[in-house]
Design an enzyme around this catalytic site. Structure first.
Site, PDB file in Angstrom:
ATOM      1  N   ASP A  10       0.849  -1.197   0.000  1.00  0.00           N
ATOM      2  CA  ASP A  10       0.000   0.000   0.000  1.00  0.00           C
ATOM      3  C   ASP A  10       0.882   1.243   0.000  1.00  0.00           C
ATOM      4  O   ASP A  10       0.985   1.972   0.993  1.00  0.00           O
ATOM      5  CB  ASP A  10      -0.937  -0.026   1.203  1.00  0.00           C
ATOM      6  N   LYS A  32       0.992  -8.312  -2.558  1.00  0.00           N
ATOM      7  CA  LYS A  32      -0.405  -7.899  -2.721  1.00  0.00           C
ATOM      8  C   LYS A  32      -0.494  -6.467  -3.236  1.00  0.00           C
ATOM      9  O   LYS A  32       0.040  -5.547  -2.624  1.00  0.00           O
ATOM     10  CB  LYS A  32      -1.173  -8.021  -1.401  1.00  0.00           C
ATOM     11  N   LYS A  62     -11.313  -6.443  -4.585  1.00  0.00           N
ATOM     12  CA  LYS A  62     -12.597  -6.568  -3.868  1.00  0.00           C
ATOM     13  C   LYS A  62     -13.773  -6.180  -4.772  1.00  0.00           C
ATOM     14  O   LYS A  62     -14.583  -5.314  -4.450  1.00  0.00           O
ATOM     15  CB  LYS A  62     -12.588  -5.740  -2.586  1.00  0.00           C
TER      16      LYS A  62
END
Length: 233
Positions: A10, A32, A62
């Protein structure tokens, strides 16, 4: 063997994400890429963090929309060959099934209940009762629709494992090494506890990426898991 950790990249920009990826990849199994980074840079960020490394890619988008739209989205990213792609189980069985059929080479990972939500937050959106009840219902629904992986809190991992059996990959965010700040996670556990509860892949971000040396932090965590017997050697 690399530790069963998916490092959440992130980062504020693709250069930082790529630097973190290079530092941690020798020590973990998975990298990720989340929604914010993917929306900003598109497929280019996947190539940047993957490089020539063998580390698996977890594309955490998502997805949650009508089945046809989710199928189209899953099909559009399938060419990036992610090992995992997330969808929301709450989108329903038809939506999960559409994603599975659109990207057969990717493990569709159905998100049950976000680890940032406690029972008060769930109640506010109409999901009454313990979080574990909602997690159980959504996990069973998603697996019956063909999902080969599930995302759940480590606090529900043992219950989910008992419900869905050994063949479904359990991915647990909300994992924090002992002493680490909880941040915006509401339902958390240590890496050792999450693996003991039946998790297969631990999502860990800030405790690694915000460390002075992310590579050293990933190596230390991997070594600790191996030392305690929580991680395969």
């Amino acid at each position: 063997m690399a530790a069963p950790i998916a490092v959440a990249l992130d980062a504020p920009d693709v250069e930082t994400a790529s630097r973190w990826a290079a530092a941690v990849a020798p020590h973990v199994s998975t990298l990720k890429v989340g929604l914010e980074l993917y929306l900003r840079y598109g497929p280019a960020v996947v190539e940047a963090v993957r490089g020539a490394r063998e580390t698996a890619l977890f594309l955490d988008l998502k997805l949650h929309d009508i089945p046809a739209t989710v199928a189209g989205a899953a099909r559009s990213v399938a060419g990036l060959a992610p090992a995992f792609l997330t969808v929301h189980a709450a989108g329903g069985a038809d939506m999960v099934r559409a994603a599975v059929e659109a990207a057969p080479e990717t493990r569709i990972a159905a998100v049950t209940v976000l680890t940032s939500l406690d029972e008060a937050a769930l109640g506010a959106v109409g999901m009454r009762g313990p979080a574990r009840d909602a997690v159980r219902r959504l996990a069973v629904l998603a697996v019956e629709a063909g999902a080969r992986a599930l995302v759940c809190s480590p606090q529900e991992a043992a219950m989910v494992r008992a419900e869905v059996g050994p063949d479904v990959t359990l991915i647990t965010p909300g994992v924090r090494p002992a002493g680490a700040a909880q941040g915006d996670q509401a339902r958390v556990a240590t890496p050792e506890a999450a693996l003991a509860a039946g998790a297969d892949l631990l999502v860990i971000g800030r405790p690694i990426t915000r460390a002075p040396d992310p590579g050293a932090a990933a190596a230390a965590l991997a070594a600790e898991l191996q030392k305690t017997g929580a991680s395969p050697s």
